[in-house]
Design an enzyme around this catalytic site. Structure first.
Site, PDB file in Angstrom:
ATOM      1  N   TYR A  14       0.978  -1.408  -0.106  1.00 47.71           N
ATOM      2  CA  TYR A  14       0.448  -0.341   0.207  1.00 47.71           C
ATOM      3  C   TYR A  14       0.689   1.408   0.129  1.00 47.71           C
ATOM      4  CZ  TYR A  14      -3.521   3.104   2.311  1.00 47.71           C
ATOM      5  OH  TYR A  14      -4.068   4.243   2.555  1.00 47.71           O
ATOM      6  N   ASN A  35       8.204  -9.472  -1.591  1.00 48.75           N
ATOM      7  CA  ASN A  35       7.827 -10.709  -1.562  1.00 48.75           C
ATOM      8  C   ASN A  35       6.256 -11.190  -2.207  1.00 48.75           C
ATOM      9  OD1 ASN A  35       7.444 -11.016   1.089  1.00 48.75           O
ATOM     10  ND2 ASN A  35       8.178 -12.431   1.916  1.00 48.75           N
ATOM     11  N   LYS A  87       2.186  -6.131   9.709  1.00 52.68           N
ATOM     12  CA  LYS A  87       1.952  -4.947  10.479  1.00 52.68           C
ATOM     13  C   LYS A  87       0.104  -5.146  11.002  1.00 52.68           C
ATOM     14  CE  LYS A  87      -0.614  -3.462   6.163  1.00 52.68           C
ATOM     15  NZ  LYS A  87      -1.838  -2.132   5.290  1.00 52.68           N
ATOM     16  N   SER A 127       6.261   3.942  13.108  1.00 52.00           N
ATOM     17  CA  SER A 127       4.727   4.224  13.565  1.00 52.00           C
ATOM     18  C   SER A 127       4.035   4.976  14.527  1.00 52.00           C
ATOM     19  CB  SER A 127       4.109   2.842  13.552  1.00 52.00           C
ATOM     20  OG  SER A 127       2.690   2.740  13.926  1.00 52.00           O
ATOM     21  N   TYR A 152       4.483  -6.510  17.172  1.00 49.92           N
ATOM     22  CA  TYR A 152       4.511  -5.738  16.270  1.00 49.92           C
ATOM     23  C   TYR A 152       4.792  -4.299  16.346  1.00 49.92           C
ATOM     24  CZ  TYR A 152       3.429  -2.191  12.646  1.00 49.92           C
ATOM     25  OH  TYR A 152       3.166  -0.658  11.910  1.00 49.92           O
ATOM     26  N   LYS A 156       9.003  -2.284  15.761  1.00 49.17           N
ATOM     27  CA  LYS A 156       8.186  -0.615  14.670  1.00 49.17           C
ATOM     28  C   LYS A 156       9.909  -0.038  16.027  1.00 49.17           C
ATOM     29  CE  LYS A 156       6.366  -0.835  11.172  1.00 49.17           C
ATOM     30  NZ  LYS A 156       7.114  -1.415  10.707  1.00 49.17           N
ATOM     31  N   TYR A 180       4.325   7.277  10.748  1.00 53.94           N
ATOM     32  CA  TYR A 180       3.294   7.680  10.282  1.00 53.94           C
ATOM     33  C   TYR A 180       1.978   7.443  11.591  1.00 53.94           C
ATOM     34  CZ  TYR A 180       6.021   4.686   6.335  1.00 53.94           C
ATOM     35  OH  TYR A 180       6.924   4.438   5.281  1.00 53.94           O
ATOM     36  N   ASN A 182      -1.957   7.941  10.963  1.00 48.67           N
ATOM     37  CA  ASN A 182      -2.934   6.474  10.275  1.00 48.67           C
ATOM     38  C   ASN A 182      -3.290   7.228   8.771  1.00 48.67           C
ATOM     39  OD1 ASN A 182      -3.659   6.277  13.043  1.00 48.67           O
ATOM     40  ND2 ASN A 182      -4.816   4.833  12.426  1.00 48.67           N
TER      41      ASN A 182
HETATM   42  P1  NAD Z   1       1.145  -3.247   2.916  1.00 48.84           P
HETATM   43  O1  NAD Z   1       1.718  -4.927   3.643  1.00 48.84           O
HETATM   44  O2  NAD Z   1       0.632  -2.849   2.333  1.00 48.84           O
HETATM   45  O3  NAD Z   1       3.327  -3.781   2.132  1.00 48.84           O
HETATM   46  C1  NAD Z   1       4.296  -4.085   3.244  1.00 48.84           C
HETATM   47  C2  NAD Z   1       4.817  -5.043   1.558  1.00 48.84           C
HETATM   48  O4  NAD Z   1       5.650  -5.928   2.601  1.00 48.84           O
HETATM   49  C3  NAD Z   1       3.804  -6.020   1.243  1.00 48.84           C
HETATM   50  O5  NAD Z   1       3.954  -5.959   0.143  1.00 48.84           O
HETATM   51  C4  NAD Z   1       4.382  -7.114   1.546  1.00 48.84           C
HETATM   52  O6  NAD Z   1       3.786  -8.724   0.841  1.00 48.84           O
HETATM   53  C5  NAD Z   1       5.765  -6.833   1.475  1.00 48.84           C
HETATM   54  N1  NAD Z   1       7.132  -7.970   2.438  1.00 48.84           N
HETATM   55  C6  NAD Z   1       6.550  -8.164   4.295  1.00 48.84           C
HETATM   56  N2  NAD Z   1       7.953  -8.900   4.581  1.00 48.84           N
HETATM   57  C7  NAD Z   1       8.492  -8.826   3.374  1.00 48.84           C
HETATM   58  C8  NAD Z   1       9.459  -9.610   2.961  1.00 48.84           C
HETATM   59  N3  NAD Z   1      10.362 -10.757   4.598  1.00 48.84           N
HETATM   60  N4  NAD Z   1      10.163  -9.286   1.919  1.00 48.84           N
HETATM   61  C9  NAD Z   1      10.079  -8.514   0.741  1.00 48.84           C
HETATM   62  N5  NAD Z   1       8.367  -8.216   1.063  1.00 48.84           N
HETATM   63  C10 NAD Z   1       7.941  -8.181   2.808  1.00 48.84           C
HETATM   64  O7  NAD Z   1       1.601  -2.726   4.147  1.00 48.84           O
HETATM   65  P2  NAD Z   1       1.976  -1.164   4.404  1.00 48.84           P
HETATM   66  O8  NAD Z   1       0.377  -0.414   4.767  1.00 48.84           O
HETATM   67  O9  NAD Z   1       2.705  -0.794   2.824  1.00 48.84           O
HETATM   68  O10 NAD Z   1       3.127  -0.606   5.392  1.00 48.84           O
HETATM   69  C11 NAD Z   1       4.739  -0.552   5.262  1.00 48.84           C
HETATM   70  C12 NAD Z   1       4.873  -0.455   6.509  1.00 48.84           C
HETATM   71  O11 NAD Z   1       4.484   0.774   6.751  1.00 48.84           O
HETATM   72  C13 NAD Z   1       4.444  -1.874   7.192  1.00 48.84           C
HETATM   73  O12 NAD Z   1       6.049  -1.437   7.763  1.00 48.84           O
HETATM   74  C14 NAD Z   1       3.978  -1.321   7.925  1.00 48.84           C
HETATM   75  O13 NAD Z   1       4.335  -1.467   9.408  1.00 48.84           O
HETATM   76  C15 NAD Z   1       4.766   0.292   8.065  1.00 48.84           C
HETATM   77  N6  NAD Z   1       3.310   1.098   8.674  1.00 48.84           N
HETATM   78  C16 NAD Z   1       2.171   0.694   7.988  1.00 48.84           C
HETATM   79  C17 NAD Z   1       1.499   1.839   8.726  1.00 48.84           C
HETATM   80  C18 NAD Z   1      -0.524   1.709   8.258  1.00 48.84           C
HETATM   81  O14 NAD Z   1      -1.553   2.072   8.628  1.00 48.84           O
HETATM   82  N7  NAD Z   1      -0.298   1.002   6.974  1.00 48.84           N
HETATM   83  C19 NAD Z   1       1.275   2.587   9.977  1.00 48.84           C
HETATM   84  C20 NAD Z   1       2.134   2.729  10.164  1.00 48.84           C
HETATM   85  C21 NAD Z   1       3.803   1.474   9.647  1.00 48.84           C
HETATM   86  N1  UDP Z   2     -11.895   1.499  14.323  1.00 50.93           N
HETATM   87  C1  UDP Z   2     -13.524   1.474  14.475  1.00 50.93           C
HETATM   88  N2  UDP Z   2     -13.966   0.365  13.827  1.00 50.93           N
HETATM   89  C2  UDP Z   2     -13.158  -0.664  12.829  1.00 50.93           C
HETATM   90  C3  UDP Z   2     -11.850  -0.349  13.368  1.00 50.93           C
HETATM   91  C4  UDP Z   2     -11.631   0.249  13.759  1.00 50.93           C
HETATM   92  O1  UDP Z   2     -14.783   2.162  15.324  1.00 50.93           O
HETATM   93  O2  UDP Z   2     -13.382  -1.544  12.456  1.00 50.93           O
HETATM   94  C5  UDP Z   2     -12.115   2.690  15.032  1.00 50.93           C
HETATM   95  C6  UDP Z   2     -10.254   2.189  15.846  1.00 50.93           C
HETATM   96  O3  UDP Z   2     -11.169   1.969  17.350  1.00 50.93           O
HETATM   97  C7  UDP Z   2      -9.306   3.583  16.344  1.00 50.93           C
HETATM   98  C8  UDP Z   2      -9.890   4.277  15.213  1.00 50.93           C
HETATM   99  O4  UDP Z   2     -11.038   2.882  14.380  1.00 50.93           O
HETATM  100  O5  UDP Z   2     -10.734   4.267  17.435  1.00 50.93           O
HETATM  101  C9  UDP Z   2      -8.210   3.850  14.175  1.00 50.93           C
HETATM  102  O6  UDP Z   2      -8.184   1.954  13.706  1.00 50.93           O
HETATM  103  P1  UDP Z   2      -6.966   2.003  13.195  1.00 50.93           P
HETATM  104  O7  UDP Z   2      -7.376   0.340  13.353  1.00 50.93           O
HETATM  105  O8  UDP Z   2      -7.132   2.113  11.946  1.00 50.93           O
HETATM  106  O9  UDP Z   2      -5.608   2.333  12.941  1.00 50.93           O
HETATM  107  P2  UDP Z   2      -5.533   2.500  14.883  1.00 50.93           P
HETATM  108  O10 UDP Z   2      -5.798   1.918  15.733  1.00 50.93           O
HETATM  109  O11 UDP Z   2      -3.631   1.532  14.321  1.00 50.93           O
HETATM  110  O12 UDP Z   2      -5.331   3.872  14.675  1.00 50.93           O
END
Ligand code: NAD
Ligand code: UDP
Length: 342
Positions: A14, A35, A87, A127, A152, A156, A180, A182
């Site tokens: 994503y 992968n 994640k 995060s 998780y 981080k 990051y 949300n």
């Molecule tokens: P995502 O799952 O969409 O993307 C992660 C990608 O990494 C996937 O395509 C997966 O196939 C790949 N991957 C995982 N392990 C691997 C490995 N060992 N080798 C090669 N590829 C691998 O997740 P995202 O939402 O795009 O998140 C990206 C990063 O941002 C992650 O590190 C996540 O922890 C961090 N992050 C995400 C959020 C969120 O809410 N989406 C918030 C804070 C931090």
């Molecule tokens: N949340 C919710 N219903 C859902 C998913 C999430 O009410 O089905 C709420 C959750 O309790 C939080 C906010 O939405 O207050 C954001 O949740 P999310 O899981 O997206 O992010 P994070 O908790 O990691 O900040």
């Protein structure tokens, strides 16, 4: 070493796919390594379609040291953005070793291979989860990290520390951890977006799937929190804005503008939005009614967290630009495209 080339690990996912698009728009060459453990080729194909560039993709597990080393030898890049990680918070509590293995080993491999191959700049996907239930709001980068409540979250914190210590010890390295808040929404083209597997754990994909009829009803987890409307407060950052923060971080290191060799930046909007406000905004901007109900609190949720973004604004020269309205429209456009809804 090509300073205008970036390895994007986890770039089929994503945030990585949106970041690849913005890097290319800013003039960088990009190599995507993934992968596909939590994605498929549609993210890479979307990046290629949006940019018109045949971005190289390598199907590799970052934990597989030998295979990953080949990629480091083959491609001419100087910077890495490391997204590749698992994640799902709940899964990490149930199966912590899955998370410690994947998230730590992949990152250790990257740092060691960078050292071995003379590469310089690393951006790590951290995060807001590192702040936990913060003592002060909004949180600044100096706000104390709280002990992690999930494996998780712990990965981080540990990866931030690995980066901090490595940069301190090895003069060749520079690092930026982006915390990051949300991330939500999709690219305006609707060619890339968030593709959760199974039942979405995050709020916005649950909302869009409910609107699409894939889920019956959204549960709002708690309306009795000590907040203005009783639901939790978060800082929802548009995915394209978030992607651009990575370009700013890479530019800063490539152009030697960083003040310290290891730096941390919050990436959010600075605005606290409640769950009810988010749901109401989604309904208004997309002109639809969402089926939702109030449900009990979800275990482990923090009441409120949002960012003080002063540092990123001043130092990276980066600001969140897209409005919540635009972002929630883009989330729905993406869901409609995925579901073939006109
Ligand atoms: P995502 O799952 O969409 O993307 C992660 C990608 O990494 C996937 O395509 C997966 O196939 C790949 N991957 C995982 N392990 C691997 C490995 N060992 N080798 C090669 N590829 C691998 O997740 P995202 O939402 O795009 O998140 C990206 C990063 O941002 C992650 O590190 C996540 O922890 C961090 N992050 C995400 C959020 C969120 O809410 N989406 C918030 C804070 C931090
Ligand atoms: N949340 C919710 N219903 C859902 C998913 C999430 O009410 O089905 C709420 C959750 O309790 C939080 C906010 O939405 O207050 C954001 O949740 P999310 O899981 O997206 O992010 P994070 O908790 O990691 O900040």
């Amino acid at each position: 070493m090509n300073k205008k080339s970036v390895l994007v690990s986890g770039g089929a996912g994503y945030i990585g796919s949106h970041t690849a698009v913005e890097l290319i728009a800013a003039g960088y060459d990009v190599v995507i390594a993934d992968n596909l453990s939590n994605s498929d080729m549609s993210g890479v194909e979307g990046v290629r379609a949006i940019t018109g560039v045949d971005v190289p993709f390598v199907n590799v597990d970052c934990c597989d040291r030998e295979a990953f080393a080949e990629l480091f030898a083959k491609y001419d890049f100087d910077s890495v953005i490391h997204f590749a990680a698992f994640k799902a918070v709940g899964e990490s509590v149930a199966d912590p070793m899955k998370y410690y293995h994947n998230n730590l080993l992949s990152f250790i491999n990257i740092v060691e291979l960078m050292l071995a191959s003379g590469k310089h700049n690393i951006v790590f996907s951290s995060s807001a989860t590192v702040y936990g239930e913060a003592d002060e709001l909004p949180v600044t980068e100096a706000t104390e990290r709280k002990p992690a409540t999930s494996a998780y979250g712990n990965t981080k914190q540990m990866c931030e520390d690995i980066l901090r210590d490595s940069v301190a010890a090895y003069p060749q390295l520079k690092g930026i951890a982006l915390r990051y808040f949300n991330p939500i929404g999709a690219h305006p083209s609707a060619l890339i977006g968030e593709l959760p597997r199974g039942v979405p754990q995050n709020l916005v994909p649950y909302i869009t799937q409910t609107a699409a009829g894939v889920r019956e009803c959204l549960s709002i987890f708690g309306d009795d929190y000590p907040t203005p409307d009783g639901s939790c407060l978060r800082d929802y950052i548009d995915i394209v804005d978030l992607a651009k923060a990575h370009v700013a971080a890479i530019d800063r290191m490539v152009e030697d503008k960083n003040k310290e060799r290891y730096e941390i930046f919050n990436v959010g909007t600075g605005r606290a939005v409640s769950v009810f406000e988010l749901v109401n905004t989604f309904e208004r901007v997309n002109n639809l009614k969402l089926n939702y109900k109030v449900a009990p609190r979800r275990a482990g949720d923090v009441v409120a967290v949002w960012a003080d973004t002063t540092l990123a604004n001043n130092e990276l020269g980066w600001h969140a630009e897209r409005s919540l309205d635009e972002t929630l429209k883009s989330a729905w456009e993406w869901e409609k495209r995925v579901r073939n809804i006109k």
